[in-house]
Design an enzyme around this catalytic site. Sequence first.
Site, mmCIF file in Angstrom:
data_model
loop_
_atom_site.group_PDB
_atom_site.id
_atom_site.type_symbol
_atom_site.label_atom_id
_atom_site.label_comp_id
_atom_site.label_asym_id
_atom_site.label_seq_id
_atom_site.Cartn_x
_atom_site.Cartn_y
_atom_site.Cartn_z
ATOM 1 N N ASN A 1 -47.312 114.337 80.786
ATOM 2 C CA ASN A 1 -46.327 113.347 81.222
ATOM 3 C C ASN A 1 -45.165 113.352 80.237
ATOM 4 O OD1 ASN A 1 -45.312 110.973 82.675
ATOM 5 N ND2 ASN A 1 -45.959 109.785 80.888
ATOM 6 N N HIS B 1 -42.371 110.902 78.623
ATOM 7 C CA HIS B 1 -42.065 109.473 78.456
ATOM 8 C C HIS B 1 -40.748 109.349 77.680
ATOM 9 C CE1 HIS B 1 -42.902 105.199 78.247
ATOM 10 N NE2 HIS B 1 -42.495 105.231 76.994
ATOM 11 N N GLU C 1 -35.123 114.906 76.975
ATOM 12 C CA GLU C 1 -36.236 115.130 77.911
ATOM 13 C C GLU C 1 -36.091 116.486 78.584
ATOM 14 O OE1 GLU C 1 -37.324 111.950 80.675
ATOM 15 O OE2 GLU C 1 -36.007 110.615 79.564
HETATM 16 C C1 GRF Z 1 -37.344 109.950 82.941
HETATM 17 O O1 GRF Z 1 -36.646 109.194 81.996
HETATM 18 C C2 GRF Z 1 -38.791 110.068 82.564
HETATM 19 O O2 GRF Z 1 -39.015 110.162 81.220
HETATM 20 C C3 GRF Z 1 -39.322 108.767 83.071
HETATM 21 O O3 GRF Z 1 -38.664 108.550 84.283
HETATM 22 C C4 GRF Z 1 -37.402 109.221 84.268
HETATM 23 C C5 GRF Z 1 -37.385 110.152 85.419
HETATM 24 O O4 GRF Z 1 -36.146 110.762 85.573
HETATM 25 N N1 GRF Z 1 -40.753 108.752 83.070
HETATM 26 P P1 GRF Z 1 -35.949 111.934 86.595
HETATM 27 O O5 GRF Z 1 -36.530 111.482 87.935
HETATM 28 O O6 GRF Z 1 -36.680 113.140 86.069
HETATM 29 O O7 GRF Z 1 -34.480 112.148 86.673
#
Ligand code: GRF
Length: 202
Positions: free
Chosen positions: A103, A105, A175
């Site tokens: 996952n 986060h 991310e």
């Molecule tokens: C991201 O910030 C992820 O870390 C969180 O939800 C968001 C999802 O963004 N769990 P996306 O749908 O990938 O644009």
Amino acid sequence: MLRLAVFVSGRGSNLKAILEHSELENLIKVVVVFSDKVECGAFEIARKYGIETKVIGKGDNKISNENLLDVLRNYNLDLIVLAGYLKLVPVELVREYENRIINIHPALLPSFGGKGMYGMNVHTAVFNSSAKVSGATVHFVNAEYDKGKIIAQRCVDISDVKSAEEIAERVLKIEHQILPEVIKAFAEKRILVQDNRVIIKS
Ligand code: GRF
């Protein structure tokens, strides 16, 4: 090729980052995208790439949590990636895919995680805490929200931000780097779980 399922609930920018990461091109294949939403940005991205989409839930043309494991088995998956998936994964899945569900986060766990800590809730809590750094965490998934072993983290300086939205923007960039990097390491079998630590070999 590593066979991946990606679970999503929203816009899908992390899914896109995985699909567009050139170093993953010859290493992985996203074979299916699951969502608890009937329609979402991530599904549009999946369809653009010709990837099958499936809805998890109750009702016609949806896959119930009870049948999810059987459906997943048909795809012969190596890795499940939760990329903005807001629901808790059924415990049978966690058991069957131990250390094969990850996952992303949008904060530095173990702070700012747990039930209800998703999306802007996380960034607002970080902003209100007056923390000077935030970041992204990729971790293995266990039966509790955001509690599995941490695989990788990266920090970003937020000492000068004026809003939670600004934190979200900075963290999202991280991310999009860290998630494909961890998937690459997984595909190259460089992730080792040793007791309570997870090591990524270089
Ligand atoms: C991201 O910030 C992820 O870390 C969180 O939800 C968001 C999802 O963004 N769990 P996306 O749908 O990938 O644009």
